[in-house]
Design a protein around this motif. Structure first.
Motif, short mmCIF file in Angstrom:
data_model
loop_
_atom_site.label_atom_id
_atom_site.label_comp_id
_atom_site.label_asym_id
_atom_site.label_seq_id
_atom_site.Cartn_x
_atom_site.Cartn_y
_atom_site.Cartn_z
N THR A 82 0.83 -1.20 0.00
CA THR A 82 0.00 0.00 0.00
C THR A 82 0.87 1.25 0.00
O THR A 82 0.61 2.20 -0.75
CB THR A 82 -0.93 0.01 1.22
OG1 THR A 82 -1.75 -1.17 1.19
CG2 THR A 82 -1.83 1.22 1.24
N ARG A 83 1.91 1.26 0.83
CA ARG A 83 2.82 2.41 0.85
C ARG A 83 3.51 2.58 -0.50
O ARG A 83 3.67 3.69 -0.99
CB ARG A 83 3.86 2.23 1.96
CG ARG A 83 3.37 2.58 3.34
CD ARG A 83 4.49 2.63 4.34
NE ARG A 83 5.24 1.40 4.45
CZ ARG A 83 4.89 0.36 5.19
NH1 ARG A 83 3.80 0.41 5.91
NH2 ARG A 83 5.63 -0.73 5.22
N ALA A 85 2.37 1.63 -3.45
CA ALA A 85 1.38 2.11 -4.42
C ALA A 85 1.11 3.60 -4.23
O ALA A 85 1.00 4.34 -5.22
CB ALA A 85 0.09 1.31 -4.29
N LYS A 86 1.01 4.05 -2.98
CA LYS A 86 0.79 5.48 -2.72
C LYS A 86 1.98 6.29 -3.20
O LYS A 86 1.82 7.35 -3.80
CB LYS A 86 0.57 5.73 -1.23
CG LYS A 86 -0.79 5.35 -0.75
CD LYS A 86 -0.94 5.67 0.72
CE LYS A 86 -2.29 5.23 1.25
NZ LYS A 86 -2.44 5.47 2.68
N PHE A 87 3.19 5.79 -2.95
CA PHE A 87 4.40 6.48 -3.40
C PHE A 87 4.40 6.60 -4.92
O PHE A 87 4.70 7.67 -5.47
CB PHE A 87 5.65 5.75 -2.91
CG PHE A 87 6.92 6.33 -3.44
CD1 PHE A 87 7.45 7.49 -2.90
CD2 PHE A 87 7.59 5.72 -4.50
CE1 PHE A 87 8.62 8.03 -3.39
CE2 PHE A 87 8.75 6.25 -5.00
CZ PHE A 87 9.28 7.41 -4.45
N MET A 89 1.86 6.55 -6.97
CA MET A 89 0.82 7.46 -7.41
C MET A 89 1.23 8.92 -7.19
O MET A 89 1.07 9.76 -8.07
CB MET A 89 -0.49 7.19 -6.67
CG MET A 89 -1.63 8.05 -7.15
SD MET A 89 -3.13 7.86 -6.22
CE MET A 89 -2.66 8.57 -4.66
N ILE A 90 1.80 9.20 -6.03
CA ILE A 90 2.20 10.57 -5.72
C ILE A 90 3.31 11.03 -6.66
O ILE A 90 3.26 12.15 -7.17
CB ILE A 90 2.63 10.68 -4.24
CG1 ILE A 90 1.40 10.55 -3.34
CG2 ILE A 90 3.36 11.98 -3.96
CD1 ILE A 90 1.73 10.38 -1.87
#
Length: 157
Positions: A82-83, A85-87, A89-90
């Motif tokens: 999850t971390r 994927a967030k990284f 995306m950002i």
């Protein structure tokens, strides 16, 4: 103790059948059977419901004591994915905005009017060209490193 064994033990200690346990949780009996046989694992909301139902801490339910079990490993893996994927995306959003601002600088420069005023001073927004190149270079750099990191982590699996 593995997660499935822990669930089975808690259920039997409270004299619940798989059917009754599933009914209280709002799931199917097959879901409970899959949990007990370590074929599937419940989601986090279900874990919280189970821990409150049996008055047991999440640590004890998930970790099952001092040793890590399959459930703990799954939660750790899911958290890191999850971390990641967030990284990704950002960084993709940041890179895209940098590219957009770079092209916007070139568009503004191309559509602006250059003129010489009555005192002989040239009015030109020449500074937009290096700023545009800086934004473009930064955007390409961010997207390249983000993509490389994603590909590297994807092939490690």
């Amino acid at each position: 103790m593995e997660f499935g064994e822990k669930i089975k033990e808690l259920r039997k200690n409270n004299q619940l059948t798989q059917e009754a346990f599933a009914l209280r949780l709002g799931v199917t009996r097959q879901a409970v059977s899959n949990w007990e046989n370590n074929r599937n694992l419940p989601d986090l909301e279900m874990l919280i419901l189970i821990s409150s139902m049996f008055y047991i801490s999440l640590d004890e339910l998930i970790l099952g004591g001092k040793n890590r079990n399959i459930m703990a490993e799954k939660l750790i893996k899911d958290g890191s994915e999850t971390r990641r994927a967030k990284f990704n995306m950002i960084t993709a959003v940041i890179g895209t905005f940098l590219l957009f601002f770079g092209f916007a600088c070139f568009f503004i420069k191309a559509s602006s009017v250059e003129y010489i005023d009555s005192s002989g001073i040239l009015h030109e927004n020449f500074y937009l060209i290096p700023i545009g190149f800086l934004f473009l270079f930064s955007g390409v750099l961010v997207l390249t490193f983000s993509t490389a990191k994603f590909v590297r982590s994807h092939f490690k699996k």
